[in-house]
Scaffold this motif. Structure first.
Motif, short mmCIF file in Angstrom:
data_model
loop_
_atom_site.label_atom_id
_atom_site.label_comp_id
_atom_site.label_asym_id
_atom_site.label_seq_id
_atom_site.Cartn_x
_atom_site.Cartn_y
_atom_site.Cartn_z
N CYS A 1 0.85 -1.17 0.00
CA CYS A 1 0.00 0.00 0.00
C CYS A 1 0.90 1.23 0.00
CB CYS A 1 -0.89 -0.05 1.23
SG CYS A 1 -1.87 1.39 1.53
N SER A 2 0.91 1.96 -1.05
CA SER A 2 1.79 3.11 -1.10
C SER A 2 1.20 4.26 -0.31
CB SER A 2 2.03 3.54 -2.55
OG SER A 2 0.88 4.16 -3.06
N ARG A 3 2.09 5.15 0.15
CA ARG A 3 1.63 6.29 0.91
C ARG A 3 0.64 7.12 0.09
NH1 ARG A 3 2.58 8.86 5.27
NH2 ARG A 3 4.53 8.00 6.01
N ARG A 4 0.90 7.24 -1.20
CA ARG A 4 0.04 8.04 -2.06
C ARG A 4 -1.37 7.47 -2.11
NH1 ARG A 4 0.63 8.42 -8.29
NH2 ARG A 4 1.75 6.55 -7.73
N THR A 5 -1.50 6.14 -2.24
CA THR A 5 -2.83 5.56 -2.34
C THR A 5 -3.54 5.52 -1.00
OG1 THR A 5 -1.96 3.33 -2.10
CG2 THR A 5 -2.34 4.13 -4.34
N SER A 6 -2.79 5.59 0.10
CA SER A 6 -3.45 5.48 1.39
C SER A 6 -3.75 6.83 2.03
CB SER A 6 -2.59 4.64 2.35
OG SER A 6 -1.36 5.30 2.59
N VAL B 1 -0.51 -11.60 -2.92
CA VAL B 1 0.50 -11.01 -2.06
C VAL B 1 -0.14 -10.67 -0.71
CG1 VAL B 1 2.06 -9.05 -1.75
CG2 VAL B 1 1.76 -10.04 -4.01
N LYS B 2 0.48 -11.16 0.36
CA LYS B 2 0.03 -10.78 1.70
C LYS B 2 0.65 -9.44 2.05
CE LYS B 2 -0.54 -15.44 3.42
NZ LYS B 2 -0.13 -16.44 4.40
N ILE B 3 -0.16 -8.55 2.58
CA ILE B 3 0.33 -7.25 3.03
C ILE B 3 -0.25 -6.96 4.41
CG2 ILE B 3 0.68 -6.26 0.73
CD1 ILE B 3 -1.98 -4.79 1.08
N VAL B 4 0.48 -6.20 5.20
CA VAL B 4 -0.02 -5.75 6.50
C VAL B 4 -0.46 -4.31 6.35
CG1 VAL B 4 0.58 -5.28 8.91
CG2 VAL B 4 1.51 -7.30 7.75
N MET B 5 -1.68 -4.03 6.80
CA MET B 5 -2.22 -2.68 6.75
C MET B 5 -2.61 -2.30 8.17
SD MET B 5 -4.59 -3.16 3.32
CE MET B 5 -4.85 -1.43 2.97
N LYS B 6 -1.98 -1.25 8.71
CA LYS B 6 -2.25 -0.81 10.08
C LYS B 6 -2.99 0.52 10.05
CE LYS B 6 -0.16 0.86 14.31
NZ LYS B 6 -0.70 2.22 14.22
N PHE B 7 -4.05 0.60 10.81
CA PHE B 7 -4.85 1.81 10.88
C PHE B 7 -5.10 2.14 12.34
CE2 PHE B 7 -5.98 -0.45 7.01
CZ PHE B 7 -5.73 0.52 6.06
N PRO C 1 -4.77 -8.89 2.63
CA PRO C 1 -4.32 -8.00 3.70
C PRO C 1 -4.51 -8.60 5.10
CG PRO C 1 -6.40 -7.23 2.82
CD PRO C 1 -5.97 -8.41 1.98
N ILE C 2 -3.54 -8.30 5.93
CA ILE C 2 -3.62 -8.59 7.37
C ILE C 2 -3.86 -7.23 8.01
CG2 ILE C 2 -2.34 -9.39 9.39
CD1 ILE C 2 -0.68 -11.07 7.26
N ILE C 3 -5.00 -7.07 8.65
CA ILE C 3 -5.42 -5.77 9.15
C ILE C 3 -5.09 -5.64 10.63
CG2 ILE C 3 -7.36 -4.16 9.37
CD1 ILE C 3 -6.60 -5.05 6.45
N VAL C 4 -4.45 -4.53 10.98
CA VAL C 4 -4.13 -4.21 12.37
C VAL C 4 -4.79 -2.88 12.68
CG1 VAL C 4 -2.30 -3.72 14.03
CG2 VAL C 4 -1.91 -5.40 12.19
N CYS C 5 -5.65 -2.88 13.69
CA CYS C 5 -6.30 -1.64 14.11
C CYS C 5 -5.81 -1.29 15.51
CB CYS C 5 -7.82 -1.78 14.12
SG CYS C 5 -8.51 -2.04 12.48
N SER C 6 -5.25 -0.11 15.64
CA SER C 6 -4.85 0.36 16.96
C SER C 6 -5.98 1.21 17.52
CB SER C 6 -3.53 1.13 16.87
OG SER C 6 -3.67 2.27 16.06
N ALA C 7 -5.72 1.88 18.60
CA ALA C 7 -6.77 2.68 19.26
C ALA C 7 -7.35 3.71 18.30
CB ALA C 7 -6.20 3.37 20.49
#
Length: 88
Positions: free
Chosen positions: A1-6, A31-37, A65-71
């Motif tokens: 996920c590029s910074r531009r697209t996110s 492709v597995k990717i990690v996406m943190k929000f 995608p492997i999704i990680v959600c923080s607070a």
């Protein structure tokens, strides 16, 4: 996920949020990717909708995608305070 697209470019209605998202096809199959929000990216309904569409568009292109959600927005300090209170 590029910074531009996110980067979040907010639309005026929930229906059009995320229409500007363009994802490139993965170069090598699935492709597995990690996406943190977290924080401001989950602070409002509009931003949560944008994140959901961003994730969905990655899946549609073949990413896993492997999704990680923080607070969510402005809750980290409250969580730390609650933890400190629980230790007293």
């Amino acid at each position: 996920c590029s910074r531009r697209t996110s980067q979040l470019r907010m639309s005026t209605t929930l229906a059009t949020i995320g229409d500007d998202i363009e994802i490139k096809n993965p170069e090598t199959g699935v492709v597995k990717i990690v996406m943190k929000f977290g924080g401001s990216s989950l602070a409002t309904a509009e931003r949560i909708t944008y994140v959901a569409k961003l994730i969905r568009k990655h899946v549609e292109k073949g990413y896993k995608p492997i999704i990680v959600c923080s607070a969510m927005g402005k809750t980290t300090n409250t969580l730390i305070s609650a933890g400190d209170f629980a230790l007293q």
